[in-house]
Design a protein around this motif. Structure first.
Motif, PDB file in Angstrom:
ATOM      1  N   VAL A 113      11.725  46.817 -12.046  1.00 50.38           N
ATOM      2  CA  VAL A 113      11.399  46.735 -10.821  1.00 50.38           C
ATOM      3  C   VAL A 113      10.433  48.803 -10.108  1.00 50.38           C
ATOM      4  O   VAL A 113       9.727  48.636  -9.531  1.00 50.38           O
ATOM      5  CB  VAL A 113      12.262  46.082  -9.784  1.00 50.38           C
ATOM      6  N   ARG A 114      12.086  49.404 -10.481  1.00 46.27           N
ATOM      7  CA  ARG A 114      11.360  51.253 -10.329  1.00 46.27           C
ATOM      8  C   ARG A 114       9.755  51.600 -11.065  1.00 46.27           C
ATOM      9  O   ARG A 114       9.490  52.039 -10.052  1.00 46.27           O
ATOM     10  CB  ARG A 114      12.937  51.662 -10.871  1.00 46.27           C
ATOM     11  N   GLU A 115      10.106  50.966 -11.753  1.00 44.14           N
ATOM     12  CA  GLU A 115       8.672  51.297 -12.980  1.00 44.14           C
ATOM     13  C   GLU A 115       7.741  50.559 -11.986  1.00 44.14           C
ATOM     14  O   GLU A 115       6.655  51.349 -12.167  1.00 44.14           O
ATOM     15  CB  GLU A 115       8.424  51.162 -14.041  1.00 44.14           C
ATOM     16  N   LEU A 116       7.510  49.705 -11.061  1.00 45.09           N
ATOM     17  CA  LEU A 116       6.325  48.977 -10.906  1.00 45.09           C
ATOM     18  C   LEU A 116       6.274  49.354  -9.734  1.00 45.09           C
ATOM     19  O   LEU A 116       4.587  50.428  -8.872  1.00 45.09           O
ATOM     20  CB  LEU A 116       6.970  47.047 -10.537  1.00 45.09           C
ATOM     21  N   GLN A 117       7.226  50.542  -8.848  1.00 41.53           N
ATOM     22  CA  GLN A 117       6.787  50.874  -7.751  1.00 41.53           C
ATOM     23  C   GLN A 117       6.630  52.402  -7.963  1.00 41.53           C
ATOM     24  O   GLN A 117       5.699  52.700  -6.907  1.00 41.53           O
ATOM     25  CB  GLN A 117       8.237  50.824  -6.856  1.00 41.53           C
ATOM     26  N   GLU A 118       6.921  52.438  -9.031  1.00 41.78           N
ATOM     27  CA  GLU A 118       6.296  54.478  -9.660  1.00 41.78           C
ATOM     28  C   GLU A 118       4.890  54.118 -10.106  1.00 41.78           C
ATOM     29  O   GLU A 118       4.144  55.225  -9.583  1.00 41.78           O
ATOM     30  CB  GLU A 118       7.000  54.670  -9.932  1.00 41.78           C
ATOM     31  N   GLU A 119       4.274  53.480 -10.983  1.00 44.89           N
ATOM     32  CA  GLU A 119       3.255  52.765 -11.379  1.00 44.89           C
ATOM     33  C   GLU A 119       2.091  52.426 -11.086  1.00 44.89           C
ATOM     34  O   GLU A 119       0.950  52.764 -11.125  1.00 44.89           O
ATOM     35  CB  GLU A 119       3.564  52.471 -13.359  1.00 44.89           C
ATOM     36  N   ILE A 120       2.738  50.892  -9.822  1.00 48.26           N
ATOM     37  CA  ILE A 120       1.201  50.909  -8.921  1.00 48.26           C
ATOM     38  C   ILE A 120       1.524  50.038  -7.806  1.00 48.26           C
ATOM     39  O   ILE A 120       1.197  49.943  -7.635  1.00 48.26           O
ATOM     40  CB  ILE A 120       1.191  49.123 -10.067  1.00 48.26           C
ATOM     41  N   GLY A 121       2.715  50.995  -7.628  1.00 49.37           N
ATOM     42  CA  GLY A 121       2.997  51.243  -6.397  1.00 49.37           C
ATOM     43  C   GLY A 121       2.756  49.861  -5.407  1.00 49.37           C
ATOM     44  O   GLY A 121       3.161  50.163  -3.946  1.00 49.37           O
ATOM     45  N   THR A 122       3.703  49.256  -5.494  1.00 51.99           N
ATOM     46  CA  THR A 122       4.331  47.033  -5.295  1.00 51.99           C
ATOM     47  C   THR A 122       5.714  47.447  -5.919  1.00 51.99           C
ATOM     48  O   THR A 122       5.686  47.643  -6.602  1.00 51.99           O
ATOM     49  CB  THR A 122       3.544  46.529  -5.502  1.00 51.99           C
ATOM     50  N   GLY A 123       6.445  46.572  -5.069  1.00 53.31           N
ATOM     51  CA  GLY A 123       7.421  45.660  -5.015  1.00 53.31           C
ATOM     52  C   GLY A 123       7.187  44.894  -4.613  1.00 53.31           C
ATOM     53  O   GLY A 123       8.541  43.803  -4.284  1.00 53.31           O
ATOM     54  N   ASP A 124       7.000  44.261  -4.387  1.00 51.29           N
ATOM     55  CA  ASP A 124       6.099  43.046  -4.266  1.00 51.29           C
ATOM     56  C   ASP A 124       5.611  41.885  -5.273  1.00 51.29           C
ATOM     57  O   ASP A 124       4.418  41.756  -5.536  1.00 51.29           O
ATOM     58  CB  ASP A 124       5.017  42.543  -3.000  1.00 51.29           C
ATOM     59  N   PHE A 125       6.968  41.490  -5.721  1.00 48.98           N
ATOM     60  CA  PHE A 125       6.286  40.732  -6.870  1.00 48.98           C
ATOM     61  C   PHE A 125       7.711  39.906  -7.507  1.00 48.98           C
ATOM     62  O   PHE A 125       8.736  40.396  -6.563  1.00 48.98           O
ATOM     63  CB  PHE A 125       6.343  41.331  -8.272  1.00 48.98           C
TER      64      PHE A 125
END
Length: 151
Positions: free
Chosen positions: A49-61
């Motif tokens: 979750v953290r990595e996706l927010q950091e790398e692709i700018g979203t938590g919508d998943f």
């Protein structure tokens, strides 16, 4: 004995069940999936979750699948990192489905990717994955069997 960095990785599906591949900023000839280290006290789920927010700018998943074991790969000879010296990475793979309203932004504070594209499983060119090809093939093949809607 070889030591491996604890890591998490995300195979991401869009609303059309296409797999998102990301072009690396440091090696533009290579494409792959968002991934990153699991920090002390963090679960693999929290790390992805953290990595996706950091790398692709979203938590919508939502996380819709998890590979049943950890997968390892070795770094190629000569590949070094300034702050650590692992032989490779030991990764927990997750299958992620973006929410329909999700927006991806690869232009983050510390960009790891310069672009991305959506493709069907049958159209994946595994040569784009370089030394990670065996691990990517295993994870993608597993999720293809588990989630029949992946084409």
């Amino acid at each position: 004995m070889k030591t491996y960095r604890k890591n998490t990785a995300a195979i991401i599906l869009n609303a059309k069940n296409e797999i998102l591949l990301f072009q690396r900023a440091d090696f533009p000839q290579m494409w792959g999936f968002p991934q990153g280290g699991v920090e002390r006290g963090e679960s693999a789920e929290q790390a992805v979750v953290r990595e996706l927010q950091e790398e692709i700018g979203t938590g919508d998943f939502e996380i819709i699948g998890k590979y049943p074991e950890l997968l390892r790969y070795d770094f190629p000879d000569g590949m070094t990192f300034p702050n650590w010296s692992y032989a490779g990475q030991e990764q927990q793979y997750f299958l992620i489905r973006l929410c329909p309203e999700a927006s991806i932004n690869v232009k983050t504070n510390h960009p790891e990717f310069i672009s991305y594209k959506a493709i069907h499983f049958a159209d994946i060119d595994f040569s784009l994955f370089s030394f990670k090809v065996d691990v990517y093939r295993k994870a993608l093949t597993y999720f293809k069997k588990e989630f029949k809607e992946i084409k």
